[in-house]
Scaffold this active site. Structure first.
Site, PDB file in Angstrom:
ATOM      1  N   HIS A  49       0.820  -1.207   0.000  1.00 42.02           N
ATOM      2  CA  HIS A  49       0.000   0.000   0.000  1.00 42.02           C
ATOM      3  C   HIS A  49       0.857   1.261   0.000  1.00 42.02           C
ATOM      4  O   HIS A  49       0.486   2.270  -0.595  1.00 42.02           O
ATOM      5  CB  HIS A  49      -0.928  -0.008   1.213  1.00 42.02           C
ATOM      6  CG  HIS A  49      -2.050   0.966   1.127  1.00 42.02           C
ATOM      7  ND1 HIS A  49      -3.086   0.824   0.232  1.00 42.02           N
ATOM      8  CD2 HIS A  49      -2.310   2.104   1.816  1.00 42.02           C
ATOM      9  CE1 HIS A  49      -3.938   1.833   0.377  1.00 42.02           C
ATOM     10  NE2 HIS A  49      -3.484   2.626   1.334  1.00 42.02           N
ATOM     11  N   HIS A  96     -10.374   2.845  -1.185  1.00 43.72           N
ATOM     12  CA  HIS A  96     -10.564   2.471   0.213  1.00 43.72           C
ATOM     13  C   HIS A  96     -11.362   1.169   0.229  1.00 43.72           C
ATOM     14  O   HIS A  96     -12.408   1.055   0.860  1.00 43.72           O
ATOM     15  CB  HIS A  96     -11.269   3.587   0.996  1.00 43.72           C
ATOM     16  CG  HIS A  96     -10.452   4.088   2.136  1.00 43.72           C
ATOM     17  ND1 HIS A  96     -10.969   4.449   3.356  1.00 43.72           N
ATOM     18  CD2 HIS A  96      -9.107   4.261   2.261  1.00 43.72           C
ATOM     19  CE1 HIS A  96     -10.000   4.843   4.162  1.00 43.72           C
ATOM     20  NE2 HIS A  96      -8.862   4.739   3.518  1.00 43.72           N
TER      21      HIS A  96
END
Length: 754
Positions: A49, A96
């Site tokens: 990430h 998200h």
């Protein structure tokens, strides 16, 4: 620091998501075994990430340059593109996904908050938002719960924050049952030369944390987003952040005010990995170090451990480095807005043998000593070339032969039309967008004038007056990408360009959100590599460089496998003159309807084939770049010449759905003839690319057809717009009335959700 006996083991590193060779590399970098706080730091900063360790080698192949580019991919918090007259647009898209799968309301809400912070840390005032959403089978109670939560989270946060949500996309497929995709896009405006940078330098310059207090929400959120969703994922709910849009509104105004002072050296949003990410990335970029006293960080809970403070992803926080001696100015501004503003450290010089170290203290004790450069993307973070291979199903899909499918008869059209108009992938998104405030700020030019892309006037506090508008869209048909990742990604770029062109804009640049499964699975990684290469090729040919974006891997579960490869394209376009504004609604009875572009005998990967006939295995639809370029250049010219009454690209659902959407938007009917050179199913419901439906007044027929002949542009006069007792008529046969179509189209999603 910890004693040798208390230092974490390889097993601890594994639990934090680190590979054995990465654990060894950390010890080599530090010259010793890391303590737990240091190991936690590396685990989040070297997670996919944050570090893009499994993707960066391919992301580097994407085009990044143009005459308008002011901030390149990865250089700053968001991309920055010159739009003329001394103004620039900052825009970006991010995911998200994992948080939204577990806690849809907060997952989506904090996604909206995070992407807007990326924009205003650039010094740009956000003026518009989009979203790209994907969910599983809408008949499942779980899917309805996720959709309700995500839409409410987006609406509640965006509405309260005061930025209009002006468009987006929504798609359903069983592959997203466990892993929904929630991609948030934001765009803002700043004067050229007045943007801020995400950097840190100047020995002795103070380091501030501003905004909300730091809590235990979101700890290891970056690591959580770098692994598959499983039954155990619900145990990691603390990794999901909690947002406060009212706090973010205050933070927006305070941030823009301090940037305007000219005393800000650097500023960065505390998104993934929180304080450690901001301190390390800013320090590495500026080639300096920092000393940080964690005791001075405002916290929500007492006795937070060092790693908890460093890794927390509590929302609405920024790290700011300002010129020494100006502390009272920043403090005064944040006091005025009633926000936390705490000096937690200062900038230090680079070392003799490194570019800058980060020293973190807690209760007066040094708890972590790490080199900033070795933590970050483009620095010492690992970069991997993963194994990849083509999945076996790709060749099976390519064997599809349209001749194995019986063509339809005219009496079949209504049944198919009813299916498509009411299908969740095609029907009106009214149930969704009515929960969003699309008019706050009064810049949205699309709410009462539907078009293929959103048009937002460039205006707002502190923005010089102009007639310019940005034209923005998010696009990706993941079914096409699954069938052929390279071609499907090219189509995603082409459709985004086509939507902007059909709206009257000029495409400028791209941000992307690359949503894929587990990169350690060779077939999944092949999807990624092929899609990136296809995207890069299309962006180069359209001269739309990539300004940045987000990679979201691990959208995969043991039950459902990987999601369809979904490289979402967020595209920025520019409309210099509002007179070029083009809408999709039919305008006048008697207007002539034309199909511009080449139809083919193609139903591959169409909604008709996939959901009506339940045939899943087929290649991506027809696409040739030269055809696409030719059509788009032609549409631009027709709009500039003032010949068109409407323009709407042919996409999901094919020609029939395109005609129906334009008719319903204008409260009109249509009467057309089919093309006897092609099968009826492919003509009406096929999704071959590079086609646009336009309408003109009869007076413009000579000009339009003369131009089309001169440029050797494929076209067909389909028929006319009708008004009295409006209906959809094909080859003299009424298919359905306008009222019937609108009832199906407008109410289908609401009925399912009710």
């Amino acid at each position: 620091m910890d004693t040798l006996e208390s230092l974490p083991s390889l097993e601890t590193a594994r639990k934090l998501g680190l590979l054995p060779e990465e654990f060894d590399r950390i010890a080599e970098i530090l010259g010793r075994r890391p303590n737990f706080t240091e190991l936690s730091i590396f685990s989040v900063m070297w997670s996919e990430h944050c570090s893009y360790k499994n993707s960066i080698v391919w992301l580097k192949t994407l085009p990044r340059d143009s005459d308008r580019m002011l901030a390149k991919a990865g250089d700053e918090n968001a991309g920055l593109v010159d739009i003329g007259d001394g103004l620039a647009c900052s825009f970006k898209i991010e995911s998200h996904n994992h948080p939204s799968a577990l806690e849809p309301y907060q997952g989506a809400a904090t996604g909206v908050g995070g992407i807007n912070r990326d924009i205003f840390t650039m010094g740009a005032r956000p003026i518009a938002q989009l979203n790209s959403l994907r969910f599983g089978d809408l008949n499942l109670p779980k899917t309805k719960r996720l959709l309700r939560g995500v839409v409410k989270g987006i609406g509640d946060y965006g509405n309260a924050f005061g930025i209009p949500t002006v468009g987006g996309e929504l798609f359903f497929d069983d592959c997203y049952n466990t892993n929904p995709l929630v991609n948030a896009f934001s765009a803002g405006i700043v004067e050229v030369g007045k943007s801020a940078k995400a950097t840190s330098f100047g020995v002795g310059n103070p380091v501030f944390i501003v905004g909300s207090a730091t809590g235990k929400d979101g700890i290891h959120g970056a690591t959580f987003a770098s692994e598959d969703i499983s039954a155990a994922s619900t145990d990691k709910l603390p990794a999901v952040q909690v947002g406060d849009p009212f706090m973010e509104k205050l933070l927006l105004e305070a941030t823009l005010e301090i940037i305007a002072t000219g005393y800000v050296i650097g500023i960065q949003d505390m998104g993934a990995a929180g304080i450690i990410c901001s301190t390390s990335e800013m320090s590495a970029k500026g080639e300096h170090g920092m000393i940080i006293d964690l005791d001075k960080v405002p916290t929500r809970q007492p006795n937070m451990a060092p790693f908890e403070i460093l890794l927390s992803e509590s929302q609405e926080r920024m790290l700011v480095v300002i010129e020494k001696g100006k502390e009272h100015i920043i403090q005064g501004i944040f006091d005025k807005w009633d926000l936390n503003c705490a000096q937690i450290g200062e900038v230090t010089a680079r070392g003799e043998n490194d570019l800058g170290r980060l020293h973190f203290y807690r209760y007066g004790e040094l708890v972590a000593d790490v080199p900033a450069f070795d933590l970050v993307l483009g620095g010492g973070a690992p970069q991997y070339h993963r194994e990849y291979k083509e999945p076996a199903y790709i060749k099976e899909y390519a064997k599809f032969d349209i001749s194995d499918v019986d063509d339809i008869e005219k009496e079949d059209i209504r049944e198919i039309a009813e299916h498509l108009l009411a299908h969740p992938n095609i029907c009106s998104r009214k149930w969704v967008y009515e929960q969003y405030d699309s008019m706050v700020g009064t810049g949205n030019r699309s709410t009462n004038a539907p078009s293929d892309a959103a048009v937002v006037r460039v205006k707002g506090p502190g923005i010089p007056a102009t007639d310019k508008s940005i034209v923005i869209t998010v696009d990706c048909n993941s079914r096409y990408v699954n069938a052929n990742p390279r071609q499907g990604a090219m189509i995603a770029v082409a459709e985004a360009c086509r939507n902007i062109v059909c709206t009257g804009g000029e495409p400028l640049a791209v941000t992307n959100n690359l949503n894929f499964g587990n990169p350690y699975v060779p077939e999944v990684y092949w999807h990624f590599v092929e899609a990136v290469q296809g995207m890069g090729e299309a962006c180069r040919r359209f001269s739309t460089p990539v300004t940045g974006g987000n990679v979201s891997f691990y959208n995969q579960s043991s039950d459902d496998g990987p999601v369809f490869p979904t490289p979402t394209i967020g595209m920025l376009g520019l409309m210099e003159d509002p007179a070029h504004r083009m809408t999709l609604d039919f305008k006048n009875e008697g207007d002539l309807i034309y199909l511009i572009g080449q139809s083919t005998n193609d139903i591959a990967s169409s909604e008709y084939l996939y959901s009506f006939l339940d045939i899943k295995a087929s290649p991506a639809p027809y696409f040739e770049f030269d055809d696409e370029w030719h059509v788009q250049e032609g549409i631009k010219t027709m709009i500039r010449k003032g010949w068109l009454q409407s323009a709407h690209d042919v996409s999901d659902g094919g020609l029939f759905v395109t005609l129906a959407e334009s008719a319903m938007a204008g409260n009109k009917g249509f009467e057309i003839v089919s093309d006897d050179r092609h099968r009826l199913d492919s003509f009406l419901f096929g999704e071959s690319q590079s086609r646009v439906v336009v309408t003109i007044s009869p007076e413009q027929q000579k000009h339009l057809e003369g131009y089309l002949h001169d440029t050797v542009m494929p076209f067909m006069l389909l028929g006319t717009v009708t008004d009295s007792a409006p209906a959809f008529v094909i080859d003299g046969t009424p298919i359905m009335t306008l009222a019937e179509a609108k009832d199906l189209y407008d109410n289908a999603l609401g009925k399912i959700m009710a």
